[in-house]
Design a protein around this motif. Structure first.
Motif, PDB file in Angstrom:
ATOM      1  N   THR A 161       0.825  -1.215   0.000  1.00 24.02           N
ATOM      2  CA  THR A 161       0.000   0.000   0.000  1.00 24.02           C
ATOM      3  C   THR A 161       0.857   1.261   0.000  1.00 24.02           C
ATOM      4  OG1 THR A 161      -0.173   0.042   2.442  1.00 24.02           O
ATOM      5  CG2 THR A 161      -1.881  -1.163   1.225  1.00 24.02           C
ATOM      6  N   ARG A 162       2.136   1.141   0.371  1.00 22.33           N
ATOM      7  CA  ARG A 162       3.040   2.311   0.316  1.00 22.33           C
ATOM      8  C   ARG A 162       3.297   2.729  -1.127  1.00 22.33           C
ATOM      9  NH1 ARG A 162       1.514   4.165   4.361  1.00 22.33           N
ATOM     10  NH2 ARG A 162      -0.070   2.589   3.929  1.00 22.33           N
ATOM     11  N   GLY A 185       0.857   3.157  -3.124  1.00 24.04           N
ATOM     12  CA  GLY A 185      -0.361   3.836  -3.528  1.00 24.04           C
ATOM     13  C   GLY A 185      -1.493   2.916  -3.911  1.00 24.04           C
ATOM     14  N   ARG A 188      -4.584   0.214  -2.905  1.00 22.17           N
ATOM     15  CA  ARG A 188      -5.518  -0.103  -1.825  1.00 22.17           C
ATOM     16  C   ARG A 188      -6.192  -1.449  -2.085  1.00 22.17           C
ATOM     17  NH1 ARG A 188      -9.559   4.173   0.514  1.00 22.17           N
ATOM     18  NH2 ARG A 188      -9.706   2.390   1.931  1.00 22.17           N
ATOM     19  N   ALA A 206      -4.805   4.426  -5.380  1.00 26.58           N
ATOM     20  CA  ALA A 206      -5.442   5.470  -4.584  1.00 26.58           C
ATOM     21  C   ALA A 206      -4.837   6.819  -4.939  1.00 26.58           C
ATOM     22  CB  ALA A 206      -5.252   5.188  -3.092  1.00 26.58           C
ATOM     23  N   PRO A 207      -5.607   7.910  -4.767  1.00 23.42           N
ATOM     24  CA  PRO A 207      -5.062   9.244  -5.050  1.00 23.42           C
ATOM     25  C   PRO A 207      -3.830   9.561  -4.207  1.00 23.42           C
ATOM     26  CG  PRO A 207      -7.450   9.326  -4.788  1.00 23.42           C
ATOM     27  CD  PRO A 207      -7.014   7.962  -4.355  1.00 23.42           C
ATOM     28  N   GLU A 208      -3.788   8.984  -2.993  1.00 26.55           N
ATOM     29  CA  GLU A 208      -2.638   9.181  -2.116  1.00 26.55           C
ATOM     30  C   GLU A 208      -2.466   7.944  -1.252  1.00 26.55           C
ATOM     31  OE1 GLU A 208      -5.081  11.628   1.351  1.00 26.55           O
ATOM     32  OE2 GLU A 208      -3.782  12.696  -0.046  1.00 26.55           O
ATOM     33  N   VAL A 209      -1.290   7.796  -0.690  1.00 28.37           N
ATOM     34  CA  VAL A 209      -0.995   6.639   0.162  1.00 28.37           C
ATOM     35  C   VAL A 209      -1.842   6.700   1.425  1.00 28.37           C
ATOM     36  CG1 VAL A 209       0.797   5.472   1.506  1.00 28.37           C
ATOM     37  CG2 VAL A 209       1.355   6.461  -0.728  1.00 28.37           C
ATOM     38  N   VAL A 210      -2.513   5.584   1.726  1.00 29.64           N
ATOM     39  CA  VAL A 210      -3.395   5.560   2.897  1.00 29.64           C
ATOM     40  C   VAL A 210      -2.567   5.385   4.169  1.00 29.64           C
ATOM     41  CG1 VAL A 210      -5.323   4.623   1.596  1.00 29.64           C
ATOM     42  CG2 VAL A 210      -3.719   3.063   2.706  1.00 29.64           C
TER      43      VAL A 210
END
Length: 216
Positions: free
Chosen positions: A69-70, A72, A74, A84-88
């Motif tokens: 997930t790093r 980006g 999900r 994802a638009p940004e890293v969660v």
């Protein structure tokens, strides 16, 4: 549907009627054969590895998925992964893994428990976790390629096409592992196996999407 002697022995082991060591001796006597290797092992590792080993492997897959997930990516559903638009945040990534791994395993175990007297939750935890390895592989490629459509609108770029093919193959691999693992862990055959598996995959997808919806 006819049950083979091998399947009967494995059912006795699962139901704790005989000890695993005794079951292995019976299987070796009845049908001696080399262990699965290569692509056969990749398509059906559950006859070679027990529930505890598979559960540890599933934990490793979940940990790897959190790391992925790093990039980006999900895991926002039992069958889903997206850029994802940004890293969660890490907490969100961890919650996603709980929802797409132990929760579906609980659903699979509960269904089998309704139809059989003795099944072990750890076996379903191992099946569900290890089966997700192909999805983690697809997520790595997605995170590295990031084949997002151009700003002007959707377009079939080479990166998008390549990932679509890989994603389809990984999804088929995941479902193959899940089917064979669920069959091995539950001992179910025929209509209860097929109908239950289809229904459980759909329920797991719906439950996971609903549970993860508040996370955005």
């Amino acid at each position: 549907m006819r049950i083979t002697p091998d399947e009967r022995v494995r059912a006795l082991v699962r139901d704790h009627v005989i000890e695993p060591a005794e079951g292995e001796r019976l299987l070796a006597t009845m049908s001696p054969r080399p262990p699965r290797t290569g692509w056969r092992l990749a398509l059906d590792p559950f006859e070679r590895f027990g529930g505890e080993v598979a559960a540890v492997a599933g934990l490793a897959v979940a940990a790897l998925s959190v790391v992925i997930t790093r990039l980006g990516v999900r895991f926002d559903g039992f069958l889903d992964l997206h850029m994802a638009p940004e890293v969660v945040p890490i907490t969100t990534a961890l919650l996603e893994q709980v929802v797409v791994w132990p929760l579906p395993a609980l659903l699979f175990w509960a269904y089998a428990r309704l139809l059989r007297c003795r099944v072990r939750f750890v076996d379903f935890l191992g099946v569900t976790g290890l089966s997700r390895a192909p999805l983690a592989l697809a997520a790595v490629v997605l995170g590295l390629l990031a084949p997002a459509p151009p700003a002007g609108g959707p377009a079939l770029t080479p990166a998008v096409a390549a990932f679509a093919v890989l994603a389809a193959l990984c999804l088929a691999w995941f479902l193959t592992l899940l089917t064979r693992g669920f069959k091995n862990a539950s001992g179910l055959r025929g209509a209860p196996l097929i109908a239950g598996l289809i229904g459980l995959v759909l329920v797991a997808e719906i439950v996971s999407k609903v549970a993860l919806a508040p996370l955005g």
